[in-house]
Design a protein around this motif. Structure first.
Motif, PDB file in Angstrom:
ATOM      1  N   LEU A 123      44.116  36.205  31.837  1.00  0.00           N
ATOM      2  CA  LEU A 123      43.081  36.174  33.051  1.00  0.00           C
ATOM      3  C   LEU A 123      43.043  34.975  34.114  1.00  0.00           C
ATOM      4  CD1 LEU A 123      39.963  36.703  30.523  1.00  0.00           C
ATOM      5  CD2 LEU A 123      41.078  38.182  32.402  1.00  0.00           C
ATOM      6  N   SER A 124      44.009  33.801  33.754  1.00  0.00           N
ATOM      7  CA  SER A 124      44.107  33.024  34.756  1.00  0.00           C
ATOM      8  C   SER A 124      44.890  33.404  36.014  1.00  0.00           C
ATOM      9  CB  SER A 124      44.783  31.759  34.082  1.00  0.00           C
ATOM     10  OG  SER A 124      46.035  32.067  33.566  1.00  0.00           O
ATOM     11  N   SER A 131      43.062  38.142  36.534  1.00  0.00           N
ATOM     12  CA  SER A 131      41.644  38.750  36.404  1.00  0.00           C
ATOM     13  C   SER A 131      41.167  39.806  37.422  1.00  0.00           C
ATOM     14  CB  SER A 131      40.804  37.285  36.346  1.00  0.00           C
ATOM     15  OG  SER A 131      40.607  37.023  37.593  1.00  0.00           O
ATOM     16  N   ILE A 142      40.958  43.419  35.892  1.00  0.00           N
ATOM     17  CA  ILE A 142      39.916  43.778  34.866  1.00  0.00           C
ATOM     18  C   ILE A 142      39.176  44.911  35.164  1.00  0.00           C
ATOM     19  CG2 ILE A 142      37.994  42.886  33.613  1.00  0.00           C
ATOM     20  CD1 ILE A 142      40.660  42.244  32.328  1.00  0.00           C
ATOM     21  N   ALA A 150      42.611  40.342  26.264  1.00  0.00           N
ATOM     22  CA  ALA A 150      42.671  39.370  27.602  1.00  0.00           C
ATOM     23  C   ALA A 150      42.347  38.102  26.974  1.00  0.00           C
ATOM     24  CB  ALA A 150      41.493  39.874  28.629  1.00  0.00           C
ATOM     25  N   GLY A 209      42.183  33.815  28.223  1.00  0.00           N
ATOM     26  CA  GLY A 209      41.974  32.843  29.747  1.00  0.00           C
ATOM     27  C   GLY A 209      41.794  31.661  29.029  1.00  0.00           C
ATOM     28  N   GLN A 221      37.163  28.908  32.059  1.00  0.00           N
ATOM     29  CA  GLN A 221      37.040  29.839  32.838  1.00  0.00           C
ATOM     30  C   GLN A 221      35.992  30.721  32.166  1.00  0.00           C
ATOM     31  OE1 GLN A 221      40.883  31.405  34.285  1.00  0.00           O
ATOM     32  NE2 GLN A 221      41.149  29.569  35.497  1.00  0.00           N
ATOM     33  N   ARG A 260      35.172  34.241  33.958  1.00  0.00           N
ATOM     34  CA  ARG A 260      36.371  35.326  33.601  1.00  0.00           C
ATOM     35  C   ARG A 260      36.295  35.802  32.164  1.00  0.00           C
ATOM     36  NH1 ARG A 260      41.523  33.041  37.044  1.00  0.00           N
ATOM     37  NH2 ARG A 260      40.440  32.812  39.078  1.00  0.00           N
ATOM     38  N   LYS A 297      33.294  38.074  32.109  1.00  0.00           N
ATOM     39  CA  LYS A 297      33.558  39.445  32.863  1.00  0.00           C
ATOM     40  C   LYS A 297      34.401  40.438  32.250  1.00  0.00           C
ATOM     41  CE  LYS A 297      32.487  37.551  37.459  1.00  0.00           C
ATOM     42  NZ  LYS A 297      32.926  37.130  38.856  1.00  0.00           N
ATOM     43  N   ALA A 298      35.613  39.732  31.573  1.00  0.00           N
ATOM     44  CA  ALA A 298      36.455  40.632  30.732  1.00  0.00           C
ATOM     45  C   ALA A 298      35.480  41.317  29.743  1.00  0.00           C
ATOM     46  CB  ALA A 298      37.435  40.057  30.084  1.00  0.00           C
TER      47      ALA A 298
END
Length: 122
Positions: A59-60, A63, A66, A84, A86, A90, A93, A96-97
């Motif tokens: 994710l870093s 992202s 996704i 996922a 990260g 964060q 992120r 959101k995943a």
């Protein structure tokens, strides 16, 4: 499935979607030590992915994948475990995943600590 298609399939594979070359070498080592083939890139490869067993998204650096990755994995490699991860800082992120339907979302520390045994769980 024709023999030609079967030969194009990538058996027992890990698809690692990231831009982090240094960490990719750790994931590659863990996958290969467990006998898995390793695919590295910024998105899913075009090959037949029906035998890919893990799709891992960093994710870093990825992202932006996704929103589409959940449906792409379901369509192209339905037997794969989608993960996922990260940095713990964060938080948005990571949220959101999860909200997009990624079944396993980890912090980088959680992912890294389980990496040595992850691919032996099959």
């Amino acid at each position: 499935m024709s023999d030609e298609m079967a030969n194009d399939a990538i058996p027992n594979s890990v698809a690692f979607l990231s831009g982090d070359l240094m960490f990719a070498s750790r994931v590659r080592g863990a996958a290969e030590n467990a006998g898995w083939q390793f695919l590295f890139g910024g998105s899913l490869p075009r090959e037949d992915l029906s035998t890919v067993r893990y799709v891992i998204v960093d994710l870093s650096t990825r992202s932006g994948l996704i929103p589409e990755i959940v449906s792409q994995v379901a369509e192209r490699c339905p037997d794969a475990k989608l993960i996922a991860y990260g940095p713990h800082v964060q938080v948005e992120r990571l949220k959101k995943a999860r909200a997009a339907g990624v079944p396993t979302v980890l912090t980088r520390g959680q992912f890294d600590s389980g990496l040595g045994s992850m691919f032996y769980l099959e």
